[in-house]
Design a protein around this motif. Sequence first.
Motif, PDB file in Angstrom:
ATOM      1  N   THR A  15      14.592  63.443  46.479  1.00 33.24           N
ATOM      2  CA  THR A  15      15.582  63.133  45.444  1.00 33.24           C
ATOM      3  C   THR A  15      16.588  64.277  45.328  1.00 33.24           C
ATOM      4  N   PRO A  16      17.833  64.072  45.764  1.00 33.82           N
ATOM      5  CA  PRO A  16      18.829  65.142  45.674  1.00 33.82           C
ATOM      6  C   PRO A  16      19.214  65.439  44.222  1.00 33.82           C
ATOM      7  N   ILE A  17      19.537  66.687  43.960  1.00 31.93           N
ATOM      8  CA  ILE A  17      20.090  67.120  42.682  1.00 31.93           C
ATOM      9  C   ILE A  17      21.453  67.746  42.947  1.00 31.93           C
ATOM     10  N   SER A  18      22.464  67.341  42.222  1.00 33.66           N
ATOM     11  CA  SER A  18      23.798  67.941  42.332  1.00 33.66           C
ATOM     12  C   SER A  18      23.957  68.986  41.243  1.00 33.66           C
ATOM     13  N   GLU A  19      24.545  70.132  41.623  1.00 34.60           N
ATOM     14  CA  GLU A  19      24.650  71.238  40.681  1.00 34.60           C
ATOM     15  C   GLU A  19      25.860  72.091  41.035  1.00 34.60           C
ATOM     16  N   THR A  20      26.250  72.950  40.108  1.00 33.79           N
ATOM     17  CA  THR A  20      27.319  73.924  40.332  1.00 33.79           C
ATOM     18  C   THR A  20      26.806  75.294  39.946  1.00 33.79           C
ATOM     19  N   VAL A  21      27.062  76.288  40.800  1.00 36.46           N
ATOM     20  CA  VAL A  21      26.649  77.658  40.512  1.00 36.46           C
ATOM     21  C   VAL A  21      27.886  78.537  40.414  1.00 36.46           C
ATOM     22  N   THR A  41      11.362  70.878  54.564  1.00 39.71           N
ATOM     23  CA  THR A  41      12.766  71.240  54.732  1.00 39.71           C
ATOM     24  C   THR A  41      13.463  71.199  53.381  1.00 39.71           C
ATOM     25  N   ILE A  42      14.131  72.296  53.035  1.00 41.45           N
ATOM     26  CA  ILE A  42      14.938  72.372  51.815  1.00 41.45           C
ATOM     27  C   ILE A  42      16.386  72.569  52.259  1.00 41.45           C
ATOM     28  N   SER A  43      17.258  71.686  51.834  1.00 38.01           N
ATOM     29  CA  SER A  43      18.647  71.709  52.297  1.00 38.01           C
ATOM     30  C   SER A  43      19.609  71.745  51.125  1.00 38.01           C
ATOM     31  N   VAL A  44      20.663  72.538  51.258  1.00 38.15           N
ATOM     32  CA  VAL A  44      21.766  72.519  50.300  1.00 38.15           C
ATOM     33  C   VAL A  44      23.033  72.101  51.041  1.00 38.15           C
ATOM     34  N   THR A  45      23.758  71.178  50.444  1.00 33.31           N
ATOM     35  CA  THR A  45      24.981  70.649  51.045  1.00 33.31           C
ATOM     36  C   THR A  45      26.147  70.922  50.116  1.00 33.31           C
ATOM     37  N   VAL A  46      27.195  71.546  50.633  1.00 33.90           N
ATOM     38  CA  VAL A  46      28.353  71.867  49.807  1.00 33.90           C
ATOM     39  C   VAL A  46      29.083  70.581  49.439  1.00 33.90           C
ATOM     40  N   LEU A  47      29.513  70.492  48.195  1.00 34.14           N
ATOM     41  CA  LEU A  47      30.238  69.324  47.700  1.00 34.14           C
ATOM     42  C   LEU A  47      31.649  69.750  47.300  1.00 34.14           C
ATOM     43  N   GLY A  48      32.571  69.524  48.181  1.00 31.56           N
ATOM     44  CA  GLY A  48      33.970  69.806  47.840  1.00 31.56           C
ATOM     45  C   GLY A  48      34.403  71.219  48.163  1.00 31.56           C
ATOM     46  N   HIS A  49      33.890  72.219  47.429  1.00 31.71           N
ATOM     47  CA  HIS A  49      34.348  73.578  47.664  1.00 31.71           C
ATOM     48  C   HIS A  49      33.193  74.544  47.434  1.00 31.71           C
ATOM     49  N   GLY A  50      33.355  75.760  47.977  1.00 27.13           N
ATOM     50  CA  GLY A  50      32.335  76.780  47.831  1.00 27.13           C
ATOM     51  C   GLY A  50      31.494  76.939  49.082  1.00 27.13           C
ATOM     52  N   ASP A  51      30.489  77.792  48.997  1.00 25.42           N
ATOM     53  CA  ASP A  51      29.621  78.088  50.135  1.00 25.42           C
ATOM     54  C   ASP A  51      28.256  78.522  49.606  1.00 25.42           C
ATOM     55  N   PRO A  52      27.326  77.575  49.417  1.00 26.69           N
ATOM     56  CA  PRO A  52      26.024  77.935  48.852  1.00 26.69           C
ATOM     57  C   PRO A  52      25.137  78.656  49.857  1.00 26.69           C
ATOM     58  N   ASP A  53      24.374  79.623  49.395  1.00 25.88           N
ATOM     59  CA  ASP A  53      23.346  80.285  50.184  1.00 25.88           C
ATOM     60  C   ASP A  53      21.991  79.989  49.550  1.00 25.88           C
ATOM     61  N   LEU A  54      20.952  79.935  50.375  1.00 24.34           N
ATOM     62  CA  LEU A  54      19.660  79.412  49.965  1.00 24.34           C
ATOM     63  C   LEU A  54      18.556  80.435  50.190  1.00 24.34           C
ATOM     64  N   PHE A  55      17.722  80.655  49.161  1.00 33.43           N
ATOM     65  CA  PHE A  55      16.627  81.623  49.235  1.00 33.43           C
ATOM     66  C   PHE A  55      15.362  80.986  48.657  1.00 33.43           C
ATOM     67  N   VAL A  56      14.243  81.170  49.350  1.00 38.51           N
ATOM     68  CA  VAL A  56      12.999  80.497  48.977  1.00 38.51           C
ATOM     69  C   VAL A  56      11.841  81.485  49.028  1.00 38.51           C
ATOM     70  N   ALA A  57      10.894  81.330  48.108  1.00 40.10           N
ATOM     71  CA  ALA A  57       9.695  82.170  48.090  1.00 40.10           C
ATOM     72  C   ALA A  57       8.560  81.402  47.428  1.00 40.10           C
ATOM     73  N   PHE A 109      27.271  71.888  44.879  1.00 47.09           N
ATOM     74  CA  PHE A 109      26.342  71.604  45.974  1.00 47.09           C
ATOM     75  C   PHE A 109      25.324  70.562  45.540  1.00 47.09           C
ATOM     76  N   SER A 110      24.645  69.985  46.519  1.00 49.56           N
ATOM     77  CA  SER A 110      23.464  69.176  46.256  1.00 49.56           C
ATOM     78  C   SER A 110      22.294  69.814  46.992  1.00 49.56           C
ATOM     79  N   ILE A 111      21.088  69.641  46.445  1.00 47.39           N
ATOM     80  CA  ILE A 111      19.896  70.209  47.052  1.00 47.39           C
ATOM     81  C   ILE A 111      18.844  69.113  47.149  1.00 47.39           C
ATOM     82  N   VAL A 112      18.117  69.084  48.268  1.00 49.84           N
ATOM     83  CA  VAL A 112      17.076  68.087  48.468  1.00 49.84           C
ATOM     84  C   VAL A 112      15.957  68.714  49.281  1.00 49.84           C
ATOM     85  N   ALA A 113      14.738  68.300  49.010  1.00 47.48           N
ATOM     86  CA  ALA A 113      13.568  68.767  49.758  1.00 47.48           C
ATOM     87  C   ALA A 113      12.890  67.565  50.408  1.00 47.48           C
ATOM     88  N   SER A 114      12.372  67.753  51.623  1.00 44.82           N
ATOM     89  CA  SER A 114      11.690  66.657  52.307  1.00 44.82           C
ATOM     90  C   SER A 114      10.596  67.217  53.208  1.00 44.82           C
TER      91      SER A 114
END
Length: 205
Positions: A15-21, A41-57, A109-114
């Motif tokens: 289930t994707p979640i759309s968010e703004t940081v 797999t955890i993925s972030v997809t840019v929506l329109g503008h910006g450049d998301p970076d992803l960190f997991v622990a 961005f949107s984020i989804v895990a699968s």
Amino acid sequence: QAKTGDAAQTLQVGTPISETVAGGKFVYFQLPADIYDEELTISVTVLGHGDPDLFVATNNSKPTRHNKTWASQTLKSDSVTIPHTDPSACKVSPCTYYIGVTGFRDTDFSIVASYSKPISLTPSQPQTASVSTGGIRYFEMVVSKGHDDLTISLQSLEGSQDMYIAAYKSSEKSPKLPESKYDGITKWSKSWYSSVKQVVIKESD
């Protein structure tokens, strides 16, 4: 409105979640693990503008650039794939993946895990599969040394997909999996728009 804050949103697999940081800030998510024998797999997809970076622990509820177990910091969209054989992956319950997303400027961005085990391919036998937006679906095929030229074809039934291929020795227990043509792992790729993509791997490759 760009968001920042310490409260973590809970992800549900698929289930994707759309968010703004806000630029230079973090938005946090958490994913309680309930599958332990598949790749995550955890993925972030840019929506329109910006450049998301992803960190997991798994051992830090607020992962950052300097305090994380896994990370993806490529241009635009990012993806982290965690093999179930990774020593730091969740093995038993309770266990939670903690996720931090940031950007140098305000980023939508949107984020989804699968979860997905690699799908085994059989020569000359078509295989149908699906992948969520920004996600990755893995396939595998065992070939013997000295094999004939190998053609791998991807036919899109809907949407547009990219294909990245890497080769590993059978002795490699937990190899890094291909995620983009710039990841240093991918040896063959097709990433331009077309309904059918083909990669020919020569016996001499």
